[in-house]
Design an enzyme around this catalytic site. Structure first.
Site, PDB file in Angstrom:
ATOM      1  N   GLY A  46       3.456  10.591  12.115  1.00  0.00           N
ATOM      2  CA  GLY A  46       2.061  10.576  11.705  1.00  0.00           C
ATOM      3  C   GLY A  46       1.565   9.153  11.618  1.00  0.00           C
ATOM      4  O   GLY A  46       2.366   8.220  11.439  1.00  0.00           O
ATOM      5  N   GLN A  51      -3.742   2.261   9.034  1.00  0.00           N
ATOM      6  CA  GLN A  51      -2.485   1.664   9.508  1.00  0.00           C
ATOM      7  C   GLN A  51      -2.637   0.903  10.817  1.00  0.00           C
ATOM      8  O   GLN A  51      -1.740   0.161  11.215  1.00  0.00           O
ATOM      9  CB  GLN A  51      -1.417   2.751   9.694  1.00  0.00           C
ATOM     10  CG  GLN A  51      -0.975   3.369   8.377  1.00  0.00           C
ATOM     11  CD  GLN A  51       0.118   4.377   8.616  1.00  0.00           C
ATOM     12  OE1 GLN A  51      -0.134   5.506   8.979  1.00  0.00           O
ATOM     13  NE2 GLN A  51       1.360   3.958   8.429  1.00  0.00           N
ATOM     14  N   CYS A  96       7.460   5.382   5.817  1.00  0.00           N
ATOM     15  CA  CYS A  96       6.114   5.074   6.293  1.00  0.00           C
ATOM     16  C   CYS A  96       6.203   3.896   7.257  1.00  0.00           C
ATOM     17  O   CYS A  96       6.896   2.917   6.964  1.00  0.00           O
ATOM     18  CB  CYS A  96       5.216   4.712   5.108  1.00  0.00           C
ATOM     19  SG  CYS A  96       3.526   4.321   5.588  1.00  0.00           S
ATOM     20  N   LEU A  97       5.509   4.003   8.381  1.00  0.00           N
ATOM     21  CA  LEU A  97       5.555   2.925   9.379  1.00  0.00           C
ATOM     22  C   LEU A  97       5.002   1.614   8.820  1.00  0.00           C
ATOM     23  O   LEU A  97       5.311   0.545   9.328  1.00  0.00           O
ATOM     24  CB  LEU A  97       4.774   3.337  10.636  1.00  0.00           C
ATOM     25  CG  LEU A  97       5.371   4.515  11.420  1.00  0.00           C
ATOM     26  CD1 LEU A  97       4.445   4.924  12.551  1.00  0.00           C
ATOM     27  CD2 LEU A  97       6.753   4.178  11.957  1.00  0.00           C
ATOM     28  N   HIS A 138       0.717  13.180   3.474  1.00  0.00           N
ATOM     29  CA  HIS A 138       1.024  11.738   3.537  1.00  0.00           C
ATOM     30  C   HIS A 138      -0.101  10.993   4.266  1.00  0.00           C
ATOM     31  O   HIS A 138      -0.573   9.945   3.795  1.00  0.00           O
ATOM     32  CB  HIS A 138       2.366  11.560   4.249  1.00  0.00           C
ATOM     33  CG  HIS A 138       2.822  10.143   4.427  1.00  0.00           C
ATOM     34  ND1 HIS A 138       3.983   9.656   3.890  1.00  0.00           N
ATOM     35  CD2 HIS A 138       2.267   9.096   5.118  1.00  0.00           C
ATOM     36  CE1 HIS A 138       4.123   8.376   4.222  1.00  0.00           C
ATOM     37  NE2 HIS A 138       3.100   8.012   4.980  1.00  0.00           N
ATOM     38  N   GLU A 139      -0.551  11.551   5.410  1.00  0.00           N
ATOM     39  CA  GLU A 139      -1.589  10.863   6.203  1.00  0.00           C
ATOM     40  C   GLU A 139      -2.945  10.895   5.495  1.00  0.00           C
ATOM     41  O   GLU A 139      -3.686   9.906   5.508  1.00  0.00           O
ATOM     42  CB  GLU A 139      -1.699  11.480   7.604  1.00  0.00           C
ATOM     43  CG  GLU A 139      -0.434  11.418   8.441  1.00  0.00           C
ATOM     44  CD  GLU A 139       0.276  10.081   8.408  1.00  0.00           C
ATOM     45  OE1 GLU A 139      -0.396   9.035   8.351  1.00  0.00           O
ATOM     46  OE2 GLU A 139       1.524  10.074   8.422  1.00  0.00           O
ATOM     47  N   HIS A 142      -3.148   8.302   2.991  1.00  0.00           N
ATOM     48  CA  HIS A 142      -3.470   6.989   3.576  1.00  0.00           C
ATOM     49  C   HIS A 142      -4.987   6.782   3.635  1.00  0.00           C
ATOM     50  O   HIS A 142      -5.481   5.672   3.436  1.00  0.00           O
ATOM     51  CB  HIS A 142      -2.927   6.884   5.006  1.00  0.00           C
ATOM     52  CG  HIS A 142      -1.529   6.341   5.105  1.00  0.00           C
ATOM     53  ND1 HIS A 142      -1.169   5.108   4.623  1.00  0.00           N
ATOM     54  CD2 HIS A 142      -0.402   6.855   5.653  1.00  0.00           C
ATOM     55  CE1 HIS A 142       0.120   4.902   4.858  1.00  0.00           C
ATOM     56  NE2 HIS A 142       0.617   5.951   5.478  1.00  0.00           N
TER      57      HIS A 142
HETATM   58 NI    NI Z   1       2.573   6.330   6.088  1.00  0.00          NI
END
Ligand code: NI
Length: 171
Positions: A46, A51, A96-97, A138-139, A142
């Site tokens: 995701g 991000q 998380c990226l 999660h997204e 963000h």
């Molecule tokens: Ni994330």
């Protein structure tokens, strides 16, 4: 399409509530395609607008096949997604990226319903459970400036905050 640099903690944009998208134009469509390519390249399941440094309510999600439920993996490109109902609890070890190297168990709803627009501006409703439900929460977090580490409590939260300071702030 292009692979974009992924914004890392502690960039302020990750803490900022993203704005609604008013019009789904070619720029937005290109952005969603670039986000998908960036997510697959990372690799991740995701990715949200902030991000890639864009404070807009956009996200892409592809959690792959789910043998438990028989769900076939597919790519979701979502504009202005919102959770309209949630039920149950599930714990899953998230990463998380934007926060490489940190993985912790987070408790979330196990089943949710998300309403959004797709890249063609059509209204879509997603009934999600398991990993898809976790990833969508999660997204969408963000988009509200919330990181999974913000969902931790107590001792675990204190340990992770120390790790974040050490790994990302060098203190
Ligand atoms: Ni994330």
């Amino acid at each position: 399409m292009a692979i974009l640099p992924i914004v890392k903690y502690p960039d302020q944009i990750l803490k900022t509530k993203a704005s609604e998208v008013d019009e789904i134009n070619s720029e937005i469509k290109t952005m969603l395609s670039n986000m998908a390519e960036t997510m697959y390249d990372a690799p991740g399941i995701g990715l949200a607008g902030p991000q890639i440094g864009t404070s807009l309510r956009l996200c892409v999600v592809d959690v792959g096949d789910d043998e438990a439920t028989g769900r076939i993996g597919r790519l979701y490109k979502l504009v202005n997604p919102e959770i309209v109902s949630k039920e149950g609890r599930i714990k899953y070890e998230e990463g998380c990226l934007s926060i490489p190297g940190i993985h912790e168990f987070v408790e979330r709803a196990s089943k949710i319903v998300v309403k959004a627009k797709n890249e063609d501006g059509e209204s879509v409703t997603i009934e999600a459970e398991g990993l898809l439900a976790i990833c969508l929460q999660h997204e969408i977090d963000h988009l509200d400036g919330i990181l999974f580490t913000d969902r931790l409590t107590g001792l675990k939260r204190r340990i992770v905050l120390k790790k974040l300071q050490k790994n990302f702030l060098g203190t």
